[in-house]
Design a protein around this motif. Sequence first.
Motif, PDB file in Angstrom:
ATOM      1  N   ASP A   1       0.839  -1.520  -0.174  1.00  0.00           N
ATOM      2  CA  ASP A   1       0.211  -0.107  -0.207  1.00  0.00           C
ATOM      3  C   ASP A   1       1.515   1.177  -0.056  1.00  0.00           C
ATOM      4  O   ASP A   1       0.538   2.417  -0.726  1.00  0.00           O
TER       5      ASP A   1
ATOM      6  N   ASP B   1      -0.102   6.947   4.000  1.00  0.00           N
ATOM      7  CA  ASP B   1      -0.193   6.080   4.368  1.00  0.00           C
ATOM      8  C   ASP B   1       1.065   5.791   5.573  1.00  0.00           C
ATOM      9  O   ASP B   1       1.237   4.741   6.626  1.00  0.00           O
TER      10      ASP B   1
ATOM     11  N   HIS C   1      -4.594   5.882   6.124  1.00  0.00           N
ATOM     12  CA  HIS C   1      -6.075   5.004   6.778  1.00  0.00           C
ATOM     13  C   HIS C   1      -5.735   4.488   7.867  1.00  0.00           C
ATOM     14  O   HIS C   1      -5.907   3.492   8.907  1.00  0.00           O
ATOM     15  N   HIS C   2      -4.343   5.018   8.584  1.00  0.00           N
ATOM     16  CA  HIS C   2      -4.261   4.128  10.511  1.00  0.00           C
ATOM     17  C   HIS C   2      -5.109   5.004  11.359  1.00  0.00           C
ATOM     18  O   HIS C   2      -4.932   6.322  11.401  1.00  0.00           O
TER      19      HIS C   2
ATOM     20  N   THR D   1      -4.803   3.260   2.070  1.00  0.00           N
ATOM     21  CA  THR D   1      -4.612   4.405   1.579  1.00  0.00           C
ATOM     22  C   THR D   1      -4.784   4.435   0.256  1.00  0.00           C
ATOM     23  O   THR D   1      -5.322   5.614  -0.199  1.00  0.00           O
TER      24      THR D   1
ATOM     25  N   ASP E   1      -3.268  -4.718   0.858  1.00  0.00           N
ATOM     26  CA  ASP E   1      -3.864  -4.543   2.430  1.00  0.00           C
ATOM     27  C   ASP E   1      -5.577  -5.001   2.747  1.00  0.00           C
ATOM     28  O   ASP E   1      -5.427  -4.850   3.726  1.00  0.00           O
TER      29      ASP E   1
ATOM     30  N   HIS F   1      -2.543  -1.465  12.649  1.00  0.00           N
ATOM     31  CA  HIS F   1      -4.168  -1.296  12.716  1.00  0.00           C
ATOM     32  C   HIS F   1      -4.940  -2.355  13.861  1.00  0.00           C
ATOM     33  O   HIS F   1      -4.016  -3.162  14.859  1.00  0.00           O
TER      34      HIS F   1
HETATM   35 MN   LIG Z   1      -2.145   0.737   4.413  1.00  0.00          MN
END
Ligand SMILES: [Mn+2]
Length: 339
Positions: free
Chosen positions: A34, A93, A123-124, A143, A173, A309
């Motif tokens: 990603d 990312d 996107h974390h 991302t 991902d 995550h």
């Molecule tokens: Mn990612």
Amino acid sequence: MAENGDRSSRDWVLEELRRSDKLVVITHENPDGDALGSLIAMQEILTALGKDSAMFIDEHEFPLPYEYRFLPLSGLVSTPPEDLAERTIVFLDCGNLERNPAEAFQQPGGVGGTPYKILNIDHHHDNTMFGTVNLVDAQASCTAEIIYGLMGGLGVKPTLTIAEALYVGLITDTGRFMYQNTGAAAHRMAAGLIEAGVDVHEIYRRVYEDVPYGKLALLARGLANVHRFDGGVLTMTSLSESDYVASDAEESYSEGVIDHLRAVQGTAVAALVRDRRGGADGARKVSLRASDERVDVSKIARQQGGGGHRQAAGFSTAMDWDELVAFLRDQVAAQLARA
Ligand SMILES: [Mn+2]
């Protein structure tokens, strides 16, 4: 969703991307699919818009993992650009500034009193919101999905290079559309990328097959070292420097070993502890995966200065095996007691 992931921060990011003439795109250390896919796609998008954009990947990251080497790296710089202070910095990312090892990028205030303009696209869910503008959408599968969503606003259509790069981010991902983060949006994006020319089987072959023999040999060692604790809720393995040497394996070959552990019946958390290849500092990398929602492994990683995550996280440590086992058993038990 993070409060900054709303429509207005999206508009703000679009405005900054349109307005900036000189940019540099960057991602986290040890870049995965990603990270690299997002980086390459954004670089291509900015170039298509006629921007002076540089794509930064630190010289220490080379060679990149073999499965991503087919992706083109146009606009690559592997030392920070000298005119960094004049460039809009686009982080992709990357959950926090510390995850980028290049010192030049770690001064949020910038150099010589000139504040850097940082666009933080990620996107974390534990993103530290270090950007001037933060477009952080924890609901996005990757991302790459956020970037795909920006393309319409920028008036750029996916070229084959952009589509392939975004597709690599998407499949890696989402665990090939199988992880919990996989929603309808991920599948719609896949359809759009296939319409833009992605050859699904060809990308599958490049990313998941064509495996160097050393990777298979390293996997065999990883599976031979498995230990289970507390009735199997914690399943762990380790890879030492000597395992890498005996397998003739690169550091990135350990990717995927942990998925075999997570899949085992009864496992709530899987952990892979590995030496850094050639790392003389004694720091070992710990990767964590949760099999379901009972345990949030990013909470465990954060206690050791790492992150990630809920179902995939990691940290570095100087703890020895016994200390690490005790720490992880405690953490997993405490979260399971609350679940
Ligand atoms: Mn990612």
